[in-house]
Design a protein around this motif. Sequence first.
Motif, PDB file in Angstrom:
ATOM      1  N   SER A 161      40.795  53.203 -54.471  1.00  0.00           N
ATOM      2  CA  SER A 161      40.776  54.219 -55.539  1.00  0.00           C
ATOM      3  C   SER A 161      42.068  55.028 -55.580  1.00  0.00           C
ATOM      4  O   SER A 161      42.501  55.457 -56.658  1.00  0.00           O
ATOM      5  CB  SER A 161      39.577  55.153 -55.362  1.00  0.00           C
ATOM      6  OG  SER A 161      39.664  55.868 -54.137  1.00  0.00           O
ATOM      7  N   ASN A 162      42.708  55.277 -54.423  1.00  0.00           N
ATOM      8  CA  ASN A 162      43.965  56.034 -54.425  1.00  0.00           C
ATOM      9  C   ASN A 162      45.032  55.337 -55.259  1.00  0.00           C
ATOM     10  O   ASN A 162      45.832  55.993 -55.932  1.00  0.00           O
ATOM     11  CB  ASN A 162      44.471  56.232 -52.993  1.00  0.00           C
ATOM     12  CG  ASN A 162      43.731  57.347 -52.268  1.00  0.00           C
ATOM     13  OD1 ASN A 162      43.017  58.124 -52.884  1.00  0.00           O
ATOM     14  ND2 ASN A 162      43.880  57.409 -50.958  1.00  0.00           N
ATOM     15  N   LYS A 216      44.217  55.815 -58.905  1.00  0.00           N
ATOM     16  CA  LYS A 216      44.577  57.171 -59.337  1.00  0.00           C
ATOM     17  C   LYS A 216      46.067  57.282 -59.635  1.00  0.00           C
ATOM     18  O   LYS A 216      46.464  57.783 -60.703  1.00  0.00           O
ATOM     19  CB  LYS A 216      44.189  58.180 -58.253  1.00  0.00           C
ATOM     20  CG  LYS A 216      42.711  58.324 -57.998  1.00  0.00           C
ATOM     21  CD  LYS A 216      42.470  59.232 -56.795  1.00  0.00           C
ATOM     22  CE  LYS A 216      41.043  59.185 -56.339  1.00  0.00           C
ATOM     23  NZ  LYS A 216      40.815  59.991 -55.110  1.00  0.00           N
ATOM     24  N   GLU A 217      46.889  56.835 -58.683  1.00  0.00           N
ATOM     25  CA  GLU A 217      48.333  56.940 -58.876  1.00  0.00           C
ATOM     26  C   GLU A 217      48.811  56.096 -60.049  1.00  0.00           C
ATOM     27  O   GLU A 217      49.747  56.484 -60.764  1.00  0.00           O
ATOM     28  CB  GLU A 217      49.066  56.530 -57.604  1.00  0.00           C
ATOM     29  CG  GLU A 217      48.951  57.523 -56.465  1.00  0.00           C
ATOM     30  CD  GLU A 217      49.596  58.867 -56.762  1.00  0.00           C
ATOM     31  OE1 GLU A 217      50.407  58.956 -57.709  1.00  0.00           O
ATOM     32  OE2 GLU A 217      49.290  59.840 -56.056  1.00  0.00           O
ATOM     33  N   ASP A 248      35.473  53.973 -64.697  1.00  0.00           N
ATOM     34  CA  ASP A 248      35.685  53.748 -63.261  1.00  0.00           C
ATOM     35  C   ASP A 248      34.604  54.462 -62.445  1.00  0.00           C
ATOM     36  O   ASP A 248      34.171  55.557 -62.814  1.00  0.00           O
ATOM     37  CB  ASP A 248      37.075  54.277 -62.859  1.00  0.00           C
ATOM     38  CG  ASP A 248      37.494  53.814 -61.483  1.00  0.00           C
ATOM     39  OD1 ASP A 248      38.251  52.833 -61.398  1.00  0.00           O
ATOM     40  OD2 ASP A 248      37.055  54.427 -60.482  1.00  0.00           O
ATOM     41  N   ASP A 293      34.895  55.977 -59.717  1.00  0.00           N
ATOM     42  CA  ASP A 293      35.434  57.172 -59.067  1.00  0.00           C
ATOM     43  C   ASP A 293      35.691  58.249 -60.129  1.00  0.00           C
ATOM     44  O   ASP A 293      36.468  58.031 -61.065  1.00  0.00           O
ATOM     45  CB  ASP A 293      36.750  56.838 -58.350  1.00  0.00           C
ATOM     46  CG  ASP A 293      37.250  57.988 -57.479  1.00  0.00           C
ATOM     47  OD1 ASP A 293      37.286  59.136 -57.969  1.00  0.00           O
ATOM     48  OD2 ASP A 293      37.631  57.737 -56.334  1.00  0.00           O
ATOM     49  N   PRO A 294      35.053  59.414 -60.021  1.00  0.00           N
ATOM     50  CA  PRO A 294      35.242  60.462 -61.032  1.00  0.00           C
ATOM     51  C   PRO A 294      36.689  60.942 -61.153  1.00  0.00           C
ATOM     52  O   PRO A 294      37.125  61.326 -62.234  1.00  0.00           O
ATOM     53  CB  PRO A 294      34.320  61.592 -60.557  1.00  0.00           C
ATOM     54  CG  PRO A 294      34.095  61.326 -59.103  1.00  0.00           C
ATOM     55  CD  PRO A 294      34.111  59.842 -58.955  1.00  0.00           C
ATOM     56  N   ASP A 295      37.435  60.921 -60.039  1.00  0.00           N
ATOM     57  CA  ASP A 295      38.837  61.338 -60.093  1.00  0.00           C
ATOM     58  C   ASP A 295      39.673  60.359 -60.906  1.00  0.00           C
ATOM     59  O   ASP A 295      40.587  60.747 -61.640  1.00  0.00           O
ATOM     60  CB  ASP A 295      39.412  61.469 -58.683  1.00  0.00           C
ATOM     61  CG  ASP A 295      38.872  62.679 -57.940  1.00  0.00           C
ATOM     62  OD1 ASP A 295      38.486  63.653 -58.611  1.00  0.00           O
ATOM     63  OD2 ASP A 295      38.820  62.642 -56.701  1.00  0.00           O
ATOM     64  N   VAL A 296      39.371  59.070 -60.773  1.00  0.00           N
ATOM     65  CA  VAL A 296      40.084  58.069 -61.569  1.00  0.00           C
ATOM     66  C   VAL A 296      39.773  58.281 -63.047  1.00  0.00           C
ATOM     67  O   VAL A 296      40.680  58.230 -63.895  1.00  0.00           O
ATOM     68  CB  VAL A 296      39.699  56.636 -61.137  1.00  0.00           C
ATOM     69  CG1 VAL A 296      40.361  55.605 -62.058  1.00  0.00           C
ATOM     70  CG2 VAL A 296      40.116  56.387 -59.686  1.00  0.00           C
ATOM     71  N   ARG A 297      38.516  58.526 -63.357  1.00  0.00           N
ATOM     72  CA  ARG A 297      38.137  58.762 -64.758  1.00  0.00           C
ATOM     73  C   ARG A 297      38.867  59.987 -65.321  1.00  0.00           C
ATOM     74  O   ARG A 297      39.383  59.959 -66.447  1.00  0.00           O
ATOM     75  CB  ARG A 297      36.617  58.956 -64.871  1.00  0.00           C
ATOM     76  CG  ARG A 297      35.801  57.748 -64.434  1.00  0.00           C
ATOM     77  CD  ARG A 297      34.372  57.825 -64.938  1.00  0.00           C
ATOM     78  NE  ARG A 297      33.640  58.966 -64.411  1.00  0.00           N
ATOM     79  CZ  ARG A 297      32.938  58.963 -63.278  1.00  0.00           C
ATOM     80  NH1 ARG A 297      32.918  57.868 -62.526  1.00  0.00           N
ATOM     81  NH2 ARG A 297      32.257  60.030 -62.892  1.00  0.00           N
ATOM     82  N   LYS A 298      38.929  61.042 -64.508  1.00  0.00           N
ATOM     83  CA  LYS A 298      39.613  62.261 -64.944  1.00  0.00           C
ATOM     84  C   LYS A 298      41.093  61.998 -65.200  1.00  0.00           C
ATOM     85  O   LYS A 298      41.656  62.421 -66.231  1.00  0.00           O
ATOM     86  CB  LYS A 298      39.444  63.353 -63.888  1.00  0.00           C
ATOM     87  CG  LYS A 298      40.219  64.627 -64.182  1.00  0.00           C
ATOM     88  CD  LYS A 298      40.062  65.630 -63.048  1.00  0.00           C
ATOM     89  CE  LYS A 298      40.902  66.873 -63.293  1.00  0.00           C
ATOM     90  NZ  LYS A 298      40.766  67.850 -62.176  1.00  0.00           N
ATOM     91  N   LEU A 299      41.745  61.298 -64.278  1.00  0.00           N
ATOM     92  CA  LEU A 299      43.175  61.027 -64.412  1.00  0.00           C
ATOM     93  C   LEU A 299      43.457  60.073 -65.568  1.00  0.00           C
ATOM     94  O   LEU A 299      44.502  60.172 -66.217  1.00  0.00           O
ATOM     95  CB  LEU A 299      43.720  60.460 -63.106  1.00  0.00           C
ATOM     96  CG  LEU A 299      43.739  61.461 -61.939  1.00  0.00           C
ATOM     97  CD1 LEU A 299      44.032  60.765 -60.619  1.00  0.00           C
ATOM     98  CD2 LEU A 299      44.765  62.556 -62.201  1.00  0.00           C
TER      99      LEU A 299
END
Length: 323
Positions: A266-267, A270-271, A294, A296-302
């Motif tokens: 996931s990292n 994200k990047e 995605d 992963d909520p952080d991936v969706r946000k980004l």
Amino acid sequence: MHTETSALAQRLTDPDATVRRLAVMDVPYSDEEDTVALLLPRLADEDALVRIEAIRGLEGFEEPHVVEALAPMLLDSDSAVRKVAGEVLAELKETASAGPLLPLLGDGPAEVRALAFHAVRALRSPLAFEPAMNSLRDADAAVRKEAVGVLGYLKDPAAIGDLAEVAANDPDMEVRRTAVGALGYASNVSVLPALTRALNDSGWMVRDEAAQTIGKLRLSMAIPDLVRAMHDDYWQVRVKAARSLGLLKAEAGLPSLVESLTHSISNLRKESAIALGEIGDTRAIAPLEAALADPDPDVRKLARLALTAIGLAQKARAEGGQA
């Protein structure tokens, strides 16, 4: 003398080392104002644990006489004492505090020199430049690493060529990694060959550092190398390559970044999303829209933020064309 202070002073010289050690630990919490005067004599205590607690108690005191007393503790006969002294001295803040440590940079045991270099690193004393340069070829890897760290903090252009050579050729992977990071202050492209070579280093942490440093220096000439790094065997290297491709707004990295949007790590997803938003190419819209699902909520946000950034970039280009 205050009764509590008098009792504490007696405990500090008690025949029992455990009593002395506990007394040293109590000094900072006593009513005695001059805690330094109570602690300094304990640096010569016959018990190593007492010396260790005295060193810790003196952390944060940067008066010249305190630093002058602490510096020789790097030469203590006990390795644990030397280690704690190095940790405490590394917390010094004032450039002038480097004075008592400078004589320890040149000669003596490798461990002592490494600890001394580590302690003076953040002090940015110009007087440490020559000893650090002289230690880049030291037989001990720890000394070389700490010397490189000193030069990285000093940011003297005169060291760039030597640091580049260390980054490319030092036999120790950690020394090479530190040298690659130290090149982050370079202001010209002379370090490009060393950094691109580092992207192919046998140590993945060196490649990771190189990918990051290239982006930090905005070396657009290394974009093809960063694109290749997006297929590194280590995802950590790919993450740094993605970050740098975004900083460089490298459209050439688009295919690899899009591919990485579905990577298992996931990292990296994200990047890649961040980088695609920074590049602002409309060809990334569809893959980013797919990333909105995605797990992963952080991936969706980004991915949402990247799509917004691409939309704003499109608008700016359209307005610029109309003007």
